[in-house]
Design an enzyme around this catalytic site. Sequence first.
Site, mmCIF file in Angstrom:
data_model
loop_
_atom_site.group_PDB
_atom_site.id
_atom_site.type_symbol
_atom_site.label_atom_id
_atom_site.label_comp_id
_atom_site.label_asym_id
_atom_site.label_seq_id
_atom_site.Cartn_x
_atom_site.Cartn_y
_atom_site.Cartn_z
ATOM 1 N N ALA A 49 0.923 -1.176 -0.010
ATOM 2 C CA ALA A 49 -0.086 -0.020 0.149
ATOM 3 C C ALA A 49 1.097 1.369 -0.153
ATOM 4 C CB ALA A 49 -1.148 0.188 1.686
ATOM 5 N N ALA A 50 2.047 1.055 -1.014
ATOM 6 C CA ALA A 50 2.822 2.470 -0.370
ATOM 7 C C ALA A 50 3.318 3.209 -1.698
ATOM 8 C CB ALA A 50 4.088 1.914 -0.246
ATOM 9 N N GLU A 59 5.724 -6.681 -17.918
ATOM 10 C CA GLU A 59 4.680 -5.829 -17.431
ATOM 11 C C GLU A 59 4.039 -5.152 -19.229
ATOM 12 O OE1 GLU A 59 3.265 -4.709 -14.690
ATOM 13 O OE2 GLU A 59 4.176 -6.279 -13.831
ATOM 14 N N THR A 69 7.465 -2.331 -6.743
ATOM 15 C CA THR A 69 6.328 -3.922 -5.717
ATOM 16 C C THR A 69 7.610 -4.873 -4.878
ATOM 17 O OG1 THR A 69 6.140 -5.021 -7.588
ATOM 18 C CG2 THR A 69 4.376 -3.605 -7.218
ATOM 19 N N ARG A 117 -2.289 7.726 -11.252
ATOM 20 C CA ARG A 117 -3.857 7.008 -12.147
ATOM 21 C C ARG A 117 -4.469 8.035 -11.925
ATOM 22 N NH1 ARG A 117 -1.737 1.020 -14.080
ATOM 23 N NH2 ARG A 117 -1.016 1.209 -12.448
ATOM 24 N N ASN A 165 -31.084 19.876 13.275
ATOM 25 C CA ASN A 165 -30.577 19.230 14.121
ATOM 26 C C ASN A 165 -28.593 20.150 14.640
ATOM 27 O OD1 ASN A 165 -28.852 18.772 12.022
ATOM 28 N ND2 ASN A 165 -28.709 16.715 11.792
ATOM 29 N N TYR A 166 -28.423 21.171 13.666
ATOM 30 C CA TYR A 166 -27.029 21.484 13.355
ATOM 31 C C TYR A 166 -27.820 22.921 13.596
ATOM 32 C CZ TYR A 166 -22.372 22.748 11.273
ATOM 33 O OH TYR A 166 -21.094 23.544 11.325
ATOM 34 N N ASN A 218 -46.070 9.019 14.456
ATOM 35 C CA ASN A 218 -45.681 9.166 12.624
ATOM 36 C C ASN A 218 -45.486 10.926 12.277
ATOM 37 O OD1 ASN A 218 -47.396 9.189 10.775
ATOM 38 N ND2 ASN A 218 -48.226 10.604 10.578
HETATM 39 C C1 UD1 Z 1 1.085 -4.650 -9.962
HETATM 40 C C2 UD1 Z 1 1.793 -6.033 -11.245
HETATM 41 C C3 UD1 Z 1 1.360 -6.280 -12.208
HETATM 42 C C4 UD1 Z 1 -0.421 -6.851 -11.855
HETATM 43 C C5 UD1 Z 1 -0.536 -5.268 -11.429
HETATM 44 C C6 UD1 Z 1 -2.114 -6.609 -10.511
HETATM 45 C C7 UD1 Z 1 4.633 -5.277 -10.618
HETATM 46 C C8 UD1 Z 1 5.280 -5.015 -10.757
HETATM 47 N N1 UD1 Z 1 3.136 -5.266 -11.724
HETATM 48 O O1 UD1 Z 1 0.942 -3.262 -11.744
HETATM 49 O O2 UD1 Z 1 1.885 -7.202 -13.186
HETATM 50 O O3 UD1 Z 1 -1.155 -7.389 -12.813
HETATM 51 O O4 UD1 Z 1 -0.218 -5.523 -10.198
HETATM 52 O O5 UD1 Z 1 -3.360 -5.492 -10.312
HETATM 53 O O6 UD1 Z 1 4.179 -5.620 -9.321
HETATM 54 N N2 UD1 Z 1 3.518 -0.653 -4.288
HETATM 55 C C9 UD1 Z 1 4.089 -0.744 -3.134
HETATM 56 N N3 UD1 Z 1 5.673 -0.114 -3.478
HETATM 57 C C10 UD1 Z 1 5.592 0.063 -4.644
HETATM 58 C C11 UD1 Z 1 5.401 0.305 -5.832
HETATM 59 C C12 UD1 Z 1 3.154 -0.340 -5.755
HETATM 60 O O7 UD1 Z 1 3.760 -0.538 -1.942
HETATM 61 O O8 UD1 Z 1 6.957 1.286 -4.871
HETATM 62 C C13 UD1 Z 1 1.899 -1.287 -4.605
HETATM 63 C C14 UD1 Z 1 0.746 -0.303 -4.849
HETATM 64 O O9 UD1 Z 1 -0.063 0.276 -4.007
HETATM 65 C C15 UD1 Z 1 -0.390 -1.267 -4.623
HETATM 66 C C16 UD1 Z 1 0.512 -2.441 -5.667
HETATM 67 O O10 UD1 Z 1 2.184 -2.533 -4.441
HETATM 68 O O11 UD1 Z 1 -1.162 -1.426 -3.922
HETATM 69 C C17 UD1 Z 1 0.510 -2.703 -6.893
HETATM 70 O O12 UD1 Z 1 1.668 -1.453 -7.536
HETATM 71 P P1 UD1 Z 1 0.784 -0.475 -9.108
HETATM 72 O O13 UD1 Z 1 1.758 0.394 -9.420
HETATM 73 O O14 UD1 Z 1 -0.555 -0.442 -8.499
HETATM 74 O O15 UD1 Z 1 1.328 -1.766 -9.996
HETATM 75 P P2 UD1 Z 1 0.470 -2.327 -11.694
HETATM 76 O O16 UD1 Z 1 0.459 -1.253 -12.187
HETATM 77 O O17 UD1 Z 1 -1.078 -2.809 -10.839
HETATM 78 MG MG MG Z 2 -2.218 -2.177 -9.628
#
Ligand code: UD1
Ligand code: MG
Length: 416
Positions: free
Chosen positions: A13-14, A156, A84, A19, A352-353, A343
């Site tokens: 979740a980082a 990718e 990731t 987008r 209320n506010y 009723n």
């Molecule tokens: C990623 C996958 C892709 C897959 C897709 C599914 C990779 C390289 N690609 O792409 O193959 O089809 O998810 O949804 O893994 N995140 C971090 N740190 C980072 C980058 C990302 O924690 O440095 C987290 C994001 O918050 C997110 C998740 O990893 O929750 C996926 O990252 P995102 O950038 O959405 O990757 P996708 O392009 O969706």
């Molecule tokens: Mg994603």
Amino acid sequence: MISKQDVSAVILAAGKGKRMKSSLPKVLHKVMGKESLAWVIELAEKITGQQIVVVGHQREMVTTSLSNWGCEVDVVVQDVLDGTGGAVKRALRRIKGDWVLILCGDMPLISARSVRRLFRASISGRPSMLVAETEERGSYGRVWVDEDGLAKRIVEKSDLSGSEDSSLINTGVYFVPKQLLREGLKRIVPNNAQGELYLTDLVQYAYQKKMGFKVVLVDPQECIGINSRKDLALAEEILRRRIINSHLERGVTIHMPETVWIEDGVKIGRDTEIFPFTVIRSRVKIGSYCQIGPFAHIRSGTRIGNNCIVGNFVEVNRSLLSDKVYAKHLTYLGDTVVGEASNIGAGTITANYDGHSKNKTEIGRNAFIGSGAILIAPVKVGNKAIVGAGAVVPKRHNVADGKVVVGVPAKEIRNG
Ligand code: UD1
Ligand code: MG
């Protein structure tokens, strides 16, 4: 059999979520009333013994939300957003289980059932991953699989060369022995269009080491990653349908369900009817034999008893309606408690506010509020009391049990 305690979940979740074009972290966007990350944590809590959340971009906001939700997760910081693979690397030291379930915080539709299928696929000790077959491949990673159903590599979208493509997409859900994860992550290098450490490269590493990931196919609808507002809209539509169906299965009638919005965590009793264009927000509770809508808005913190009618253009917010309460038309009830069988006439407003704080209105049992009445909170209307049509009851001018008040400001009269 791999037990729940053997499995640690690492939830990514980082990421920046560029987008989404939002000032809110992407994993905190709500999907049918609950944040995307909260959906994923809830899933992980069901099936794993430990949950680790990797935070980075806007991490204060994400960690504040985690503590507001009261979930007991381990938080790991990814200081540099290097992909990731980098995210999972940071979590390695904290993993307690021998098996690691990797989930993305932006994928709220993955079901526990599908993840359990992964667990079963790994009984032999092999890693496994969820993939989907679809023509709508978007920006998802493409997966190549050998004749034994083992993933050979993931590419990718931005790294596809020439006309190469595959109809299998990567969901980003993997189930890996910790040992393999540790070794594989050491080997990953940022050798791609985005200059990031791709977790997906682990798949090719494992294949070469004869420990290829077993591929498990899931419904593509489960794999929607919320990367853009368009994805969010699509995910909500799928989840909305799932929620509607679960209420239908439990004996709730929903007329024209395609127009009804019911968020997560709503309870509705049997034989209640929901009419078109009704919106019910998260964590509302509605009893049995009620009629709600058309065009009703029932907001969070509201409880409605049995045999109630909440009709058209009625908004109920943080309120408690006891059994047999009728509020059939054009009304706002906020921070209000209504006793049994009262009723609420057309056009009643609880004010209320006061510009600073929210105040409470209490209406007793068998009370009658006439059309167009305004009750300025804090105020109480007693049991069997009557408020005349068009009356304005000022704050703290409580109406005693059985009394009748009329006019502006409302005054007591002997006979109604
Ligand atoms: C990623 C996958 C892709 C897959 C897709 C599914 C990779 C390289 N690609 O792409 O193959 O089809 O998810 O949804 O893994 N995140 C971090 N740190 C980072 C980058 C990302 O924690 O440095 C987290 C994001 O918050 C997110 C998740 O990893 O929750 C996926 O990252 P995102 O950038 O959405 O990757 P996708 O392009 O969706
Ligand atoms: Mg994603």
